[in-house]
Design an enzyme around this catalytic site. Sequence first.
Site, PDB file in Angstrom:
ATOM      1  N   CYS A 225       6.575  -6.578   7.591  1.00  0.00           N
ATOM      2  CA  CYS A 225       7.727  -6.065   8.351  1.00  0.00           C
ATOM      3  C   CYS A 225       8.077  -7.067   9.438  1.00  0.00           C
ATOM      4  CB  CYS A 225       7.369  -4.714   8.980  1.00  0.00           C
ATOM      5  SG  CYS A 225       8.732  -3.985   9.914  1.00  0.00           S
TER       6      CYS A 225
ATOM      7  N   CYS B  13       1.488  -1.839  15.678  1.00  0.00           N
ATOM      8  CA  CYS B  13       1.475  -1.625  14.225  1.00  0.00           C
ATOM      9  C   CYS B  13       0.927  -2.843  13.485  1.00  0.00           C
ATOM     10  CB  CYS B  13       2.903  -1.324  13.765  1.00  0.00           C
ATOM     11  SG  CYS B  13       3.070  -1.242  11.978  1.00  0.00           S
TER      12      CYS B  13
ATOM     13  N   LEU C  88      10.372   6.690  17.951  1.00  0.00           N
ATOM     14  CA  LEU C  88      10.952   6.554  19.293  1.00  0.00           C
ATOM     15  C   LEU C  88       9.963   5.852  20.230  1.00  0.00           C
ATOM     16  CD1 LEU C  88      13.517   7.280  20.849  1.00  0.00           C
ATOM     17  CD2 LEU C  88      12.386   9.398  21.555  1.00  0.00           C
ATOM     18  N   ASN C  89       8.840   6.472  20.451  1.00  0.00           N
ATOM     19  CA  ASN C  89       7.684   5.838  21.100  1.00  0.00           C
ATOM     20  C   ASN C  89       7.823   5.451  22.569  1.00  0.00           C
ATOM     21  OD1 ASN C  89       6.633   6.074  18.531  1.00  0.00           O
ATOM     22  ND2 ASN C  89       7.019   3.969  17.982  1.00  0.00           N
TER      23      ASN C  89
ATOM     24  N   CYS D  20       6.551  -4.338  15.941  1.00  0.00           N
ATOM     25  CA  CYS D  20       6.119  -3.380  16.962  1.00  0.00           C
ATOM     26  C   CYS D  20       4.672  -3.708  17.341  1.00  0.00           C
ATOM     27  CB  CYS D  20       6.225  -1.954  16.441  1.00  0.00           C
ATOM     28  SG  CYS D  20       7.891  -1.556  15.899  1.00  0.00           S
TER      29      CYS D  20
ATOM     30  N   ASN E 222      -3.447   4.992  16.516  1.00  0.00           N
ATOM     31  CA  ASN E 222      -4.568   4.665  15.631  1.00  0.00           C
ATOM     32  C   ASN E 222      -4.998   3.238  15.936  1.00  0.00           C
ATOM     33  OD1 ASN E 222      -4.581   7.100  14.074  1.00  0.00           O
ATOM     34  ND2 ASN E 222      -2.659   6.387  13.190  1.00  0.00           N
TER      35      ASN E 222
ATOM     36  N   GLU F 155      10.351  -1.774   7.214  1.00  0.00           N
ATOM     37  CA  GLU F 155      11.426  -1.040   7.877  1.00  0.00           C
ATOM     38  C   GLU F 155      12.526  -0.785   6.824  1.00  0.00           C
ATOM     39  OE1 GLU F 155      12.449   0.581  10.641  1.00  0.00           O
ATOM     40  OE2 GLU F 155      14.335   0.717   9.550  1.00  0.00           O
TER      41      GLU F 155
ATOM     42  N   CYS G  96      -1.169   5.971   9.982  1.00  0.00           N
ATOM     43  CA  CYS G  96       0.065   5.303  10.426  1.00  0.00           C
ATOM     44  C   CYS G  96      -0.277   4.013  11.159  1.00  0.00           C
ATOM     45  CB  CYS G  96       0.823   6.174  11.426  1.00  0.00           C
ATOM     46  SG  CYS G  96       1.521   7.632  10.737  1.00  0.00           S
TER      47      CYS G  96
ATOM     48  N   CYS H 138       3.353   8.596   0.942  1.00  0.00           N
ATOM     49  CA  CYS H 138       3.935   7.677   1.935  1.00  0.00           C
ATOM     50  C   CYS H 138       4.110   6.323   1.253  1.00  0.00           C
ATOM     51  CB  CYS H 138       2.952   7.610   3.103  1.00  0.00           C
ATOM     52  SG  CYS H 138       3.417   6.458   4.384  1.00  0.00           S
TER      53      CYS H 138
ATOM     54  N   GLU I 131       0.828  -1.205   0.000  1.00  0.00           N
ATOM     55  CA  GLU I 131       0.000   0.000   0.000  1.00  0.00           C
ATOM     56  C   GLU I 131       0.864   1.257   0.000  1.00  0.00           C
ATOM     57  OE1 GLU I 131      -4.034  -1.516   2.227  1.00  0.00           O
ATOM     58  OE2 GLU I 131      -2.339  -1.022   3.474  1.00  0.00           O
TER      59      GLU I 131
HETATM   60  N1  SAH Z   1       9.206   1.037   9.882  1.00  0.00           N
HETATM   61  C1  SAH Z   1       9.386   2.431   9.887  1.00  0.00           C
HETATM   62  C2  SAH Z   1       8.478   3.163   8.937  1.00  0.00           C
HETATM   63  C3  SAH Z   1       7.045   2.727   8.882  1.00  0.00           C
HETATM   64  S1  SAH Z   1       6.051   2.954  10.319  1.00  0.00           S
HETATM   65  C4  SAH Z   1       9.239   2.980  11.280  1.00  0.00           C
HETATM   66  O1  SAH Z   1       8.786   2.268  12.162  1.00  0.00           O
HETATM   67  O2  SAH Z   1       9.623   4.125  11.475  1.00  0.00           O
HETATM   68  C5  SAH Z   1       5.630   4.659  10.218  1.00  0.00           C
HETATM   69  C6  SAH Z   1       5.186   5.287  11.545  1.00  0.00           C
HETATM   70  O3  SAH Z   1       3.906   4.821  11.978  1.00  0.00           O
HETATM   71  C7  SAH Z   1       6.114   5.044  12.702  1.00  0.00           C
HETATM   72  O4  SAH Z   1       6.520   6.277  13.238  1.00  0.00           O
HETATM   73  C8  SAH Z   1       5.293   4.280  13.707  1.00  0.00           C
HETATM   74  O5  SAH Z   1       5.703   4.552  15.020  1.00  0.00           O
HETATM   75  C9  SAH Z   1       3.901   4.757  13.390  1.00  0.00           C
HETATM   76  N2  SAH Z   1       2.842   3.848  13.793  1.00  0.00           N
HETATM   77  C10 SAH Z   1       2.844   2.514  13.680  1.00  0.00           C
HETATM   78  N3  SAH Z   1       1.693   2.006  14.143  1.00  0.00           N
HETATM   79  C11 SAH Z   1       0.926   3.041  14.551  1.00  0.00           C
HETATM   80  C12 SAH Z   1      -0.401   3.166  15.111  1.00  0.00           C
HETATM   81  N4  SAH Z   1      -1.152   2.100  15.318  1.00  0.00           N
HETATM   82  N5  SAH Z   1      -0.849   4.400  15.401  1.00  0.00           N
HETATM   83  C13 SAH Z   1      -0.093   5.490  15.157  1.00  0.00           C
HETATM   84  N6  SAH Z   1       1.134   5.435  14.611  1.00  0.00           N
HETATM   85  C14 SAH Z   1       1.656   4.233  14.328  1.00  0.00           C
HETATM   86 FE1  SF4 Z   2       7.688  -2.302  11.157  1.00  0.00          FE
HETATM   87 FE2  SF4 Z   2       7.630   0.371  11.460  1.00  0.00          FE
HETATM   88 FE3  SF4 Z   2       5.440  -1.108  11.908  1.00  0.00          FE
HETATM   89 FE4  SF4 Z   2       7.472  -1.251  13.602  1.00  0.00          FE
HETATM   90  S1  SF4 Z   2       6.217   0.567  13.187  1.00  0.00           S
HETATM   91  S2  SF4 Z   2       6.340  -3.009  12.786  1.00  0.00           S
HETATM   92  S3  SF4 Z   2       9.201  -1.067  12.208  1.00  0.00           S
HETATM   93  S4  SF4 Z   2       6.473  -0.860   9.958  1.00  0.00           S
END
Ligand code: SAH
Ligand code: SF4
Length: 365
Positions: free
Chosen positions: A114, A121, A236-237, A118, A311, A183, A355, A107, A91
């Site tokens: 991936c 995600c 960072l999170n 995380c 989200n 990633e 995201c 984007c 996507e």
């Molecule tokens: N893998 C890379 C790029 C893709 S994720 C990375 O992790 O940076 C892109 C962004 O979406 C990241 O900053 C991640 O922290 C954020 N993200 C992932 N899941 C999310 C969610 N459920 N709600 C809000 N942001 C989220």
């Molecule tokens: Fe992969 Fe980025 Fe999602 Fe983490 S936030 S699982 S690194 S896509």
Amino acid sequence: MKTNLKQLSAQELFMFMERIGQKKFRANQIVAWIYKKLATSFDDMTDLSRVFRDELKGIAVISNLTLLQRLVSKDGTQKYLFELEDGQTIESVLIPNNRGEGRFTLCISSQVGCAVGCKFCMTGRLGLKRNLKAYEIVDQVIAVKRLIAPKPVPCTPSSSRALKKEVPGKLEITNIVFMGMGEPFNNFQEVSQALSKLTDLMGFSRRSITVSTAGIVPGIQKLAVNKPLVNLAISLNATTDDVRNRIMPINKKYPLKELIRACRNFPLPPTRRITFEYVVLDGINDSADDARRLITLLAGIKSKVNLIPLNPLNTAGELRPPPESRVLAFQNILKKAGMIAVIRKSMGADISAACGQLKAAYKSG
Ligand code: SAH
Ligand code: SF4
């Protein structure tokens, strides 16, 4: 087997032309057709002779992504589901910029799925299916550019001028972010080649491109050397290793201290900052203590913090976004300390384009 011309670098395309006994300038013409005029077939290339076009058809192809689905959110965000040659799906999300109508950030994805896993995600829950090739990364930009073109992309050399005159409200991709599926630093080589193509062949400036990472430290170091001047974003999170280990398992390999050191060493031009993404999770990383720790962690780094309330993922789980008041309180603490901290409104949540919601779900439902 036929050669996919999009798989070749500009240099390799020169060599390809030499091998088939053509002049080198033919490579420049083909580069312009593919990357500037967005041609999808040799028949589009009207300034090449028919004989040469037929010869090319016999030995080469130009790959294209197949559009399976296009969803438009009420906020103007668009999500595209593309099929790759092997049937895998990815996507890409087109997000309206707040600076000016008709301007968008695209984007894009760097992997199918991936491996980082995380907890917050959706893409992470898929696991890794495979890395994308550089041309599949660039093809997302080409495909979306074609799709938002106000009419079929010009196929005669003179018509690009005509296009500008005729269509005042032209839509434009001004920024590209590697924040889709995957990633990027777990697919460094292909991402690096894609970056070269986006800048050298498609004409995007390095400052208009941002690569986002969950914190793969060697990738941050390599990006600084291989592709200087591209923007860096860090997901960072969390502000302690304990919490980060829990929500981002990659932290066990590259703990906060190492990650922050790599950020400190990342060379930044005078007006640039590293973006730190902070997905805010109710009761997990949203306390006043977290905000204060974040200030200490980022002290001395030219930074900008994006606070992204979680989200929801459509799956049962204990992760929730905090109440708005808590996110505001968090932001206030950062701002009082002189930091740039922005609460990111979720774009495209109604079409699962925000995201963390990408999962290329067309086939699996
Ligand atoms: N893998 C890379 C790029 C893709 S994720 C990375 O992790 O940076 C892109 C962004 O979406 C990241 O900053 C991640 O922290 C954020 N993200 C992932 N899941 C999310 C969610 N459920 N709600 C809000 N942001 C989220
Ligand atoms: Fe992969 Fe980025 Fe999602 Fe983490 S936030 S699982 S690194 S896509």
